[in-house]
Enzyme design. Structure first.
Site, mmCIF file in Angstrom:
data_model
loop_
_atom_site.group_PDB
_atom_site.id
_atom_site.type_symbol
_atom_site.label_atom_id
_atom_site.label_comp_id
_atom_site.label_asym_id
_atom_site.label_seq_id
_atom_site.Cartn_x
_atom_site.Cartn_y
_atom_site.Cartn_z
ATOM 1 N N TYR A 78 18.809 45.430 31.176
ATOM 2 C CA TYR A 78 19.152 46.427 32.184
ATOM 3 C C TYR A 78 19.882 47.630 31.596
ATOM 4 C CZ TYR A 78 17.909 44.034 36.528
ATOM 5 O OH TYR A 78 17.223 43.473 37.574
ATOM 6 N N ARG A 85 20.832 44.281 44.754
ATOM 7 C CA ARG A 85 19.392 44.498 44.803
ATOM 8 C C ARG A 85 19.048 45.178 46.116
ATOM 9 N NH1 ARG A 85 20.522 39.472 42.660
ATOM 10 N NH2 ARG A 85 19.607 39.047 40.590
ATOM 11 N N HIS A 145 23.486 37.826 37.053
ATOM 12 C CA HIS A 145 22.288 37.368 36.361
ATOM 13 C C HIS A 145 22.519 35.969 35.787
ATOM 14 C CE1 HIS A 145 20.844 41.689 36.033
ATOM 15 N NE2 HIS A 145 19.813 41.041 36.511
ATOM 16 N N ARG A 182 21.237 49.247 40.870
ATOM 17 C CA ARG A 182 21.653 48.065 40.110
ATOM 18 C C ARG A 182 21.594 48.341 38.608
ATOM 19 N NH1 ARG A 182 22.429 42.593 40.599
ATOM 20 N NH2 ARG A 182 21.250 41.171 39.253
ATOM 21 N N HIS A 228 15.570 49.819 42.451
ATOM 22 C CA HIS A 228 16.312 49.095 41.410
ATOM 23 C C HIS A 228 17.263 50.005 40.643
ATOM 24 C CE1 HIS A 228 16.031 44.900 40.559
ATOM 25 N NE2 HIS A 228 16.008 45.054 39.251
ATOM 26 N N LYS A 259 18.854 36.377 44.646
ATOM 27 C CA LYS A 259 17.898 35.946 43.626
ATOM 28 C C LYS A 259 18.556 35.083 42.558
ATOM 29 C CE LYS A 259 14.453 37.811 40.405
ATOM 30 N NZ LYS A 259 13.845 39.048 39.865
#
Length: 228
Positions: free
Chosen positions: A212, A58, A203, A180, A177, A85
């Site tokens: 994604y 990220r 994730h 990623r 973003h 995250k």
């Protein structure tokens, strides 16, 4: 759990929010090749792009990288993310990136940045602001750029990605973003299974990983192995 990404591709009818364009490996290669690495800022930006892609990082993780949390050896590099995250237990996450042999190897790009910025034995932020020198007067030697001690902000990382894409003539909504998203889509194009992609992207759910993947890009075949 054995189904592959190719088996779960489908379009979404819920994409009302903004979808940035992924900087997939083929596009990233175009961008990096346009960077002038004779300039200190170019060496830094090349490392940011390749490292961010290879680690599916990220923009906040790129900005927060500290020299003390990166270990180098003959095989590659290991990055410890103290805050991520997806790390719900706050125990830290380790990202391993293998060493390659081409000019697009992220480990080599990182090492080149350390040398150019004289950060080999330093501590603190990896990626810092670089101020371009003023134009030299006639007959004077060219002035050298100066570098700060504070970390780039995550917004600065996003602006660097946008600027480099623009410089390379790419069109589309690229942002912080994009690295990623592009890395995950590139993995899908290789036919990487969903379990491996989830591990790579860090994730928490398979559903988020799937969101994604850019369907139109996932239909072609390239390889993450080209990083080496």
């Amino acid at each position: 759990m054995s189904e592959t990404v190719a088996g779960i591709r489908r379009t979404s009818t819920e994409s009302a929010s903004r979808q940035v364009k992924g900087l997939t490996w083929d596009l990233l290669s175009e961008v990096v090749e346009q960077i002038d690495t004779d300039e200190l800022v170019g060496v830094r930006d090349k490392a940011i792009l390749l490292l961010g892609f290879a680690g599916a990082l990220r923009r906040s993780e790129v900005a927060a990288l500290c020299l003390e949390n990166v270990a180098l050896d003959d095989d590659g590099m290991r990055i410890r993310l103290d805050r991520s995250k997806g790390d719900r237990t706050s125990q830290g996450v380790e990202v391993a990136i293998p060493r390659g042999i081409t000019a697009l190897c992220p480990v080599r790009a990182y090492e080149a940045w350390l040398r150019a910025a004289r950060l080999k034995d330093a501590k603190g932020p990896v990626f810092r602001r670089v101020w371009l020198p003023p134009a030299a007067q006639a007959g004077d030697p060219p002035a050298l750029p100066s570098m700060g001690t504070e970390a780039l902000s995550d917004r600065s990382v996003a602006r660097i990605i946008q600027k480099r894409c623009l410089d390379a003539g790419l069109t589309g909504d690229f942002s912080g973003h994009s690295l990623r998203r592009g890395a995950i889509t590139t993995g899908a194009r290789d036919g990487t299974d969903l379990v491996s992609l989830k591990r790579f992207s860090r994730h928490q759910t398979f559903g988020v990983v799937e969101k994604y993947i850019e369907v139109e890009d996932a239909m072609t075949n390239t390889t993450l192995a080209e990083l080496s």
